[in-house]
Design an enzyme around this catalytic site. Sequence first.
Site, short mmCIF file in Angstrom:
data_model
loop_
_atom_site.label_atom_id
_atom_site.label_comp_id
_atom_site.label_asym_id
_atom_site.label_seq_id
_atom_site.Cartn_x
_atom_site.Cartn_y
_atom_site.Cartn_z
N PHE A 11 -7.87 30.98 -42.15
CA PHE A 11 -7.80 31.98 -41.09
C PHE A 11 -6.72 31.65 -40.06
O PHE A 11 -5.74 32.42 -39.87
CB PHE A 11 -9.19 32.08 -40.45
CG PHE A 11 -9.27 32.76 -39.13
CD1 PHE A 11 -8.68 34.00 -38.92
CD2 PHE A 11 -9.98 32.18 -38.08
CE1 PHE A 11 -8.78 34.65 -37.69
CE2 PHE A 11 -10.08 32.81 -36.86
CZ PHE A 11 -9.48 34.04 -36.65
N ILE A 12 -6.83 30.51 -39.41
CA ILE A 12 -5.88 30.17 -38.34
C ILE A 12 -4.50 29.91 -38.95
O ILE A 12 -3.48 30.39 -38.45
CB ILE A 12 -6.38 28.96 -37.52
CG1 ILE A 12 -7.72 29.29 -36.84
CG2 ILE A 12 -5.34 28.53 -36.50
CD1 ILE A 12 -8.39 28.11 -36.14
N ASP A 31 -2.66 23.49 -49.45
CA ASP A 31 -4.04 24.01 -49.40
C ASP A 31 -4.61 23.96 -50.81
O ASP A 31 -3.87 23.91 -51.80
CB ASP A 31 -4.05 25.46 -48.86
CG ASP A 31 -5.39 25.85 -48.26
OD1 ASP A 31 -6.39 25.86 -49.00
OD2 ASP A 31 -5.44 26.15 -47.05
N ASP A 50 -6.11 19.37 -53.46
CA ASP A 50 -7.20 18.99 -52.55
C ASP A 50 -6.66 17.97 -51.55
O ASP A 50 -5.78 17.17 -51.87
CB ASP A 50 -8.35 18.38 -53.36
CG ASP A 50 -9.60 18.30 -52.52
OD1 ASP A 50 -10.43 19.22 -52.62
OD2 ASP A 50 -9.74 17.34 -51.71
N TYR A 139 -19.69 17.06 -37.44
CA TYR A 139 -18.37 17.71 -37.36
C TYR A 139 -17.64 17.29 -36.08
O TYR A 139 -16.45 16.95 -36.11
CB TYR A 139 -18.61 19.21 -37.43
CG TYR A 139 -17.46 20.15 -37.16
CD1 TYR A 139 -16.72 20.69 -38.20
CD2 TYR A 139 -17.16 20.57 -35.86
CE1 TYR A 139 -15.70 21.61 -37.96
CE2 TYR A 139 -16.15 21.48 -35.60
CZ TYR A 139 -15.42 21.99 -36.66
OH TYR A 139 -14.42 22.91 -36.41
N LYS A 143 -14.23 15.01 -35.79
CA LYS A 143 -13.05 15.53 -35.07
C LYS A 143 -12.59 14.50 -34.03
O LYS A 143 -11.41 14.18 -33.91
CB LYS A 143 -13.37 16.85 -34.37
CG LYS A 143 -13.54 18.04 -35.31
CD LYS A 143 -12.22 18.55 -35.82
CE LYS A 143 -12.33 19.88 -36.54
NZ LYS A 143 -11.14 20.21 -37.32
N ASN A 168 -14.04 29.20 -29.69
CA ASN A 168 -14.44 30.02 -30.85
C ASN A 168 -13.40 31.09 -31.11
O ASN A 168 -13.28 32.03 -30.33
CB ASN A 168 -15.78 30.69 -30.59
CG ASN A 168 -16.91 29.70 -30.50
OD1 ASN A 168 -16.79 28.68 -29.82
ND2 ASN A 168 -17.99 29.95 -31.17
N ILE A 198 -29.34 36.25 -34.69
CA ILE A 198 -28.99 35.42 -33.52
C ILE A 198 -29.96 34.26 -33.46
O ILE A 198 -31.18 34.46 -33.48
CB ILE A 198 -29.05 36.27 -32.23
CG1 ILE A 198 -27.91 37.29 -32.26
CG2 ILE A 198 -28.99 35.40 -30.99
CD1 ILE A 198 -27.82 38.16 -31.05
N ARG A 264 -31.14 26.62 -32.74
CA ARG A 264 -30.73 25.46 -33.55
C ARG A 264 -30.52 24.27 -32.61
O ARG A 264 -29.94 24.41 -31.53
CB ARG A 264 -29.43 25.76 -34.29
CG ARG A 264 -29.54 26.98 -35.20
CD ARG A 264 -28.29 27.21 -35.99
NE ARG A 264 -27.11 27.45 -35.16
CZ ARG A 264 -25.92 27.81 -35.63
NH1 ARG A 264 -25.74 27.96 -36.92
NH2 ARG A 264 -24.89 28.02 -34.83
N1 LIG Z 1 -12.08 29.12 -36.51
C1 LIG Z 1 -12.46 28.57 -35.36
O1 LIG Z 1 -13.07 29.21 -34.51
C2 LIG Z 1 -12.12 27.12 -35.07
C3 LIG Z 1 -12.44 26.61 -33.80
C4 LIG Z 1 -12.13 25.29 -33.52
C5 LIG Z 1 -11.52 24.49 -34.48
N2 LIG Z 1 -11.24 25.02 -35.70
C6 LIG Z 1 -10.58 24.15 -36.70
O2 LIG Z 1 -9.37 24.77 -37.08
C7 LIG Z 1 -9.07 24.43 -38.44
C8 LIG Z 1 -8.79 25.70 -39.22
O3 LIG Z 1 -9.92 26.55 -39.10
P1 LIG Z 1 -10.00 27.96 -39.84
O4 LIG Z 1 -10.96 28.77 -39.07
O5 LIG Z 1 -8.65 28.45 -40.12
O6 LIG Z 1 -10.73 27.52 -41.19
P2 LIG Z 1 -10.56 28.10 -42.65
O7 LIG Z 1 -11.75 27.61 -43.42
O8 LIG Z 1 -10.28 29.55 -42.63
O9 LIG Z 1 -9.26 27.36 -43.17
C9 LIG Z 1 -9.27 26.04 -43.61
C10 LIG Z 1 -8.33 25.92 -44.79
O10 LIG Z 1 -8.43 24.57 -45.26
C11 LIG Z 1 -8.50 24.58 -46.66
N3 LIG Z 1 -9.26 23.43 -47.11
C12 LIG Z 1 -10.53 23.09 -46.77
N4 LIG Z 1 -10.88 21.97 -47.41
C13 LIG Z 1 -9.82 21.59 -48.16
C14 LIG Z 1 -9.57 20.50 -49.03
N5 LIG Z 1 -10.48 19.56 -49.26
N6 LIG Z 1 -8.36 20.42 -49.61
C15 LIG Z 1 -7.40 21.36 -49.39
N7 LIG Z 1 -7.58 22.42 -48.57
C16 LIG Z 1 -8.78 22.53 -47.98
C17 LIG Z 1 -9.22 25.86 -47.04
O11 LIG Z 1 -8.90 26.27 -48.36
C18 LIG Z 1 -8.70 26.83 -45.98
O12 LIG Z 1 -7.58 27.54 -46.45
C19 LIG Z 1 -10.27 23.63 -38.94
O13 LIG Z 1 -9.96 22.27 -38.86
C20 LIG Z 1 -11.37 23.97 -37.98
O14 LIG Z 1 -12.28 22.90 -37.87
C21 LIG Z 1 -11.52 26.31 -36.02
#
Ligand SMILES: NC(=O)c1ccc[n+]([C@@H]2O[C@H](COP(=O)([O-])OP(=O)(O)OC[C@H]3O[C@@H](n4cnc5c(N)ncnc54)[C@H](O)[C@@H]3O)[C@@H](O)[C@H]2O)c1
Length: 307
Positions: A11-12, A31, A50, A139, A143, A168, A198, A264
Amino acid sequence: MNVLLIGGNGFIGSHLVDKLLEAGHKVRVFDKYEESYRKPLPEVDYRFGDFSNRGLLADALAGIDNVVHLISTTLPKTSNDDPVFDVQSNVVESIFLLEQCVARKIKRVIFISSGGTVYGKPETLPIGENSPTDPKCSYGITKLTIEKYLALFNLLYGLDYVVLRPSNAYGERQNPNNIQGAVTVFLSKVARGEPIEIWGDGDVVRDYIYIDDLVEGIYRAVIVNSPSRIFNLGSGTGYSLNEIVAAISRLTGRDVKAEYKPKRSFDVSRIILDISRARQELRWKPSTSLDSGIMKTWAFIKELNQI
Ligand SMILES: NC(=O)c1ccc[n+]([C@@H]2O[C@H](COP(=O)([O-])OP(=O)(O)OC[C@H]3O[C@@H](n4cnc5c(N)ncnc54)[C@H](O)[C@@H]3O)[C@@H](O)[C@H]2O)c1
């Protein structure tokens, strides 16, 4: 600049890819999977593997200036089910990554940590970067541990790094079937006429940041040299889950049904991030209102559901 996004097809990452390409940078993505919501982009050098595949990961670092580490193999909820896996797959493999970054003289590592979990139950709001850290889930612990190793590698080997602690995030291309990402998941339920679940009474307050604002902040950390190394990235405003549900109902014009489930244990009651450091040092500010962000995400959800 040549930038490697590890976990860049999520996503990000997918939005950061767009931002970096727009700004004229060369982008490589490492990825496990392709992006879920669009076809591969011809300008991007994709490397599939991976995170634990050390040979492939090391190869992906060749010729790279800056690395953005976006991988997390767990979510706050799932991380507690198997902390050994959490530590092995996130902490140990991230330390290997840092070793490789030193060996290959990577200029900067930007690590996406978590503003929602590293602080635990905050003593004061909004939460500044110097607030005590006391994570309530594995988690958050992993981090924070990776943050500490970045600091250690800086001390030992001079590795330049920036830690970003986002709140978030929500927006287009977020997985609506996930167990987290309240705004997107709720909108998806509404589109399908399903009730919103919720946990607790809906009074839990979170800081929601729209994806374009978050990505702008990450981009600033890639290109700006700042005196500080740790930055919160949020909207700086808190909304309760009940307020989010009310906004969704008002903006979509749909009848929203909420089902309240038991609270939770790892959900802290209020998280609002102090974003003044990022405003000042990264010269960044979020500019999307909650209403506007919800409407953009709703357009994505409607397209996915063909409504
Ligand atoms: N989305 C949020 O609200 C949020 C908030 C705070 C922090 N984060 C952090 O931001 C980062 C990205 O979040 P996101 O929401 O884009 O998550 P996401 O799950 O959409 O993206 C994560 C990507 O990592 C890849 N991935 C996961 N495990 C893998 C592995 N073992 N090997 C190779 N690729 C792997 C997945 O295929 C995916 O494309 C994460 O570290 C998450 O903890 C996200």
